[in-house]
Structures are given as structure tokens and as C-alpha cells.
Design a protein around this motif. Structure first.
Motif: not given
Length: 423
Positions: A309-324, A389-398
Motif C-alpha cells: 500500500e506504500d505505492g508503486v515507486i517505493d515498492n519498485f525501489y524496495a524490490s530492486e534493493a532486495r534483488r541486487m 550519490f546522496r539520499k534524495g537524488i533520483y538518478s543515483t538511487r540504487i
């Protein structure tokens, strides 16, 4: 003597195909402009050859780039190191990549794109004729805007609109133009270079070549329907069309106005260029691997808190972090390349490259004139500078499209400069 052939082929996908570039699944419902692959072939009396192909796509898959460069080189009897493929990065093109559930690569379209890039290069070679070339550059500061900001509290954010914020860096305002005239002095075509993200149409499900296509249309109105204007997008990983500091540019059709303004800047440079008989051409590349980075403990801890329920974007980045994290660091194949055309050198990197690397190359290039080619010969995602490479920068969010280590762009730049020195 220098010979050149220019050619274009339609690469517009079928209606109903998925469109990459946004955090939502889109299927094409229509066409604003048709999409094209443009090829420029150069050859001199010594038998040296170079080819540049630029396409209205968001990126060119790594394997497709490797395969197509080899096929062009084979059929034109030239080294693959002198064949450069790049993308304009339009967010309104065909399904050339898989990005979570937002878009899925279509193998049929990818094969079609490869065949069209190949054929455009071959037809360009078949249409070669004696030419004279010249290079010039100008400045355009109103279209492109830096998109990473430092906020008053010291935090960082991409695409922010907060009173008192400041842009972390600066755009590259250079408009580079390689002018190509027929031997009799009549106009044949040009290669234009400018750095700005290609996502200015709006969130529509319609195929569009975005502002580069509008630029090409205006140049043809100026120089004739047979005129061949090619566009090479520069290093624009952290550059886009929206001025977050002074207000956005969101009116309908803004991309067409961008194209007309850029065409005016290109024409101003083009008309001031003096032609020469310089026929020195060549190409060089370097293929190697870089390690992918891993999510840190803070990112993984955050990912474990994300719920559906936290939304598409947060779920995408969370899934990617776990996968990587589960996969571990992986080797990323990289090709960097330099083309030399007269006094010009074109530097290609395979990703969405931060503008600062263009400045490094331009400051240190041995050539009199320099262009940079974003998304050249593949797509490894965003390549950022160490400071962002900082929190808040979209282009470098892993994630899959931001997987390189902070040193990646610097290594790529050093390798390019070594290639240029050898040329």
C-alpha cells in the motif's frame, strides 16, 4: 578527399506496443511524429571509414548494439571500433527494454530496430558523395536546466521546488554543429549536438521524436526537404527541460517550441562555419567491465518496511534493493568509444551520463572541437558524479537503472581520453 552519405529509415513501432520512460505501463494509442534511425557514413581516399547512427529510442540494448555494430562493420568492410550507435533518449518510443512492470522489451521490435540501424548505415554508404565539412559551436542557455538541488537545510533532492534552494551544478550550454556540404557548395546535412533530457512531450501514450524531431523539421523547412539533420544528445543524465527554480514549462506542445529554438541556435552556428578539406577520420573503442554496487544497510532496512500500500515507486525501489543484494555485485559490460571526423572528436558512453563528464572531456580533449554522445553503444543506466550519490537524488538511487559505483564515470572518461590521444 572526404566522402559522406546520409540516410534515414522509419523505426516507428506498431500501435499498442508498450512505451518505456515513465513509472506507469503505457501502450501507444497514436503518433505525434514518426520515429527514425539516421545514419552518417564517412570515408576518405585512404580507405578509412566511420559510421554514426542515431535513433529515436530511449536507449539501445547492450547486446543489440554489439551485434549491430559487428554486422555493419562486416558489411561495410570496416572495424566495429569505428561504428557508433546512439539514442536520442525519447521517452515516447518503442519497447527496447524491460523495466520492472512498467515496460517489457519486445524482441520483435528490438530485432527490427537492429535491422533498421544496419540498413540505414549501408544505405548511407551507398549514397556517399564528395563533401566538405566544417565545425562550429554556439550557446543556448534557455532550454536545458540542472535538475539536482541543495535545499536550505543541507539536504539534496532531484526536481525540487523549495524557496532558497540552489542547483548543485551547471548545464552544458554548448550547441555543436558539424556542417556537411556537397562538393558544389549546396547544403547536404549536419550533425547537431546538445545536452537535454528527451522527455518534454508530457505523459501521453503517443509516439513522438520529442524536441529533436521538431528541431529536424524546422531545419528542413529552412534548408529544404532533402536536407539531412542528425541529432546527437549530449551527456544529459542530470539535465532536463523543466526550470524548477523559476517555474516549469508545461504548456501543450512545448517540445515543438524547444525544437524551434534549438533549430534557430543550430542555424546560427551553421551559417558561420567555414568549410575545409580535412579528411582525417577514425574510430577507437575500449570494452571492459565495471562492478555493480550493492545497497547499503540503511537502504535494505528501509526496503523491509515497505508494504504494497506504500505505492508503486517505493515498492519498485524496495524490490530492486532486495534483488541486487541477493544477486551480489555483478560485472557490467561497458563500451566507450571515440570517433574522429576532421577536427572533431565524438565521445560516446553507454548510459545516461552526468553533464560533468562532458566538461571533463571537453577540457582535456586533444581535438579542436568536441561532442558527447549519451546512451552510445548500450545502456548501463545513470552514471553520476561522486558528490551526488546522496539520499534524495533520483538518478543515483540504487536500482537496475542506477547500478554503477561512484567512480564509474571517471574511469570511463580516462579511458576515452586515452583513446582520443591514440587517434
Amino acid at each position: 578527399m572526404l566522402f559522406c552519405g546520409l540516410y534515414e529509415l522509419d523505426i516507428t513501432p506498431a500501435l499498442g506496443m508498450e512505451m518505456p520512460g515513465h513509472f506507469v505501463l503505457r501502450r501507444a494509442k497514436g503518433i505525434l511524429e514518426r520515429l527514425y534511425a539516421y545514419a552518417a557514413y564517412f570515408e576518405n581516399d585512404a580507405g578509412q571509414k566511420v559510421v554514426l547512427v542515431t535513433c529515436d529510442v530511449i536507449g539501445i540494448p547492450d547486446e543489440l548494439a554489439l551485434k549491430t555494430r559487428a554486422e555493419i562493420a562486416r558489411d561495410l568492410d570496416m572495424p566495429a571500433s569505428a561504428v557508433l550507435l546512439c539514442a536520442t533518449h525519447t521517452h515516447y518510443g518503442g519497447p527496447v527494454e524491460t523495466w520492472d512492470d512498467f515496460v517489457h522489451e519486445d524482441p520483435v521490435y528490438v530485432d527490427f530496430l537492429g535491422s533498421r540501424m544496419h540498413d540505414a548505415a549501408v544505405y548511407a554508404a551507398q549514397n556517399k558523395r564528395p563533401v566538405r565539412i566544417g565545425y562550429g559551436s554556439g550557446i543556448e542557455r534557455t532550454l536545458a536546466h540542472y535538475r539536482d538541488f541543495v535545499l536550505p537545510d543541507g539536504s539534496y533532492r532531484t526536481n525540487a521546488h523549495v524557496p532558497g534552494m540552489r542547483a548543485f551544478g551547471e548545464i552544458d550550454p554548448e550547441v555543436g554543429v558539424l556542417r556537411i556540404d556537397n562538393a558544389d557548395g549546396s547544403p547536404y546535412g549536419l550533425i547537431a549536438n546538445y545536452a537535454c533530457h528527451c522527455d518534454s512531450v508530457g505523459g501521453v501514450s503517443l509516439y513522438s521524436s520529442d524536441y529533436p524531431g521538431a528541431m529536424r523539421d524546422m531545419l528542413r523547412k529552412t534548408y529544404g526537404a532533402e536536407f539531412m539533420p542528425l541529432f546527437v544528445n549530449g551527456f544529459c543524465g542530470n539535465i532536463n527541460h523543466i526550470d524548477f527554480e523559476h517555474g516549469t514549462s508545461a504548456e501543450p506542445g512545448y517540445y515543438r517550441r524547444m525544437g524551434r529554438i534549438l533549430a534557430g541556435a543550430v542555424s546560427e552556428v551553421y551559417e558561420k562555419i567555414f568549410l575545409s578539406d580535412d579528411d582525417a577520420i577514425g574510430g577507437a573503442d575500449d570494452r571492459f567491465t565495471l562492478p555493480s554496487r550493492l545497497p547499503d544497510a540503511e537502504t535494505l532496512a528501509w526496503a523491509d518496511t515497505v508494504r504494497p500500500e506504500d505505492g508503486v515507486i517505493d515498492n519498485f525501489y524496495a524490490s530492486e534493493a532486495r534483488r541486487m543484494d541477493a544477486e551480489g555485485s555483478q560485472p557490467i559490460p561497458v563500451t566507450v568509444q571515440v570517433l574522429k571526423i576532421g577536427a572533431l572528436m565524438i565521445y560516446g558512453m553507454p548510459g545516461e551520463i552526468y553533464v560533468e563528464f562532458a566538461k571533463i572531456l571537453k577540457d582535456r580533449s586533444p581535438s579542436a572541437y568536441t561532442m558527447t554522445a549519451n546512451l552510445a553503444n548500450g545502456n548501463i543506466g545513470y552514471v553520476g558524479i561522486r558528490e551526488l550519490f546522496r539520499k534524495g537524488i533520483y538518478s543515483t538511487r540504487i536500482c537496475c537503472s542506477a547500478q554503477t559505483e561512484p567512480d564509474a564515470g571517471y574511469e570511463m572518461s580516462e579511458r576515452l581520453l586515452k583513446l582520443a590521444a591514440a587517434l
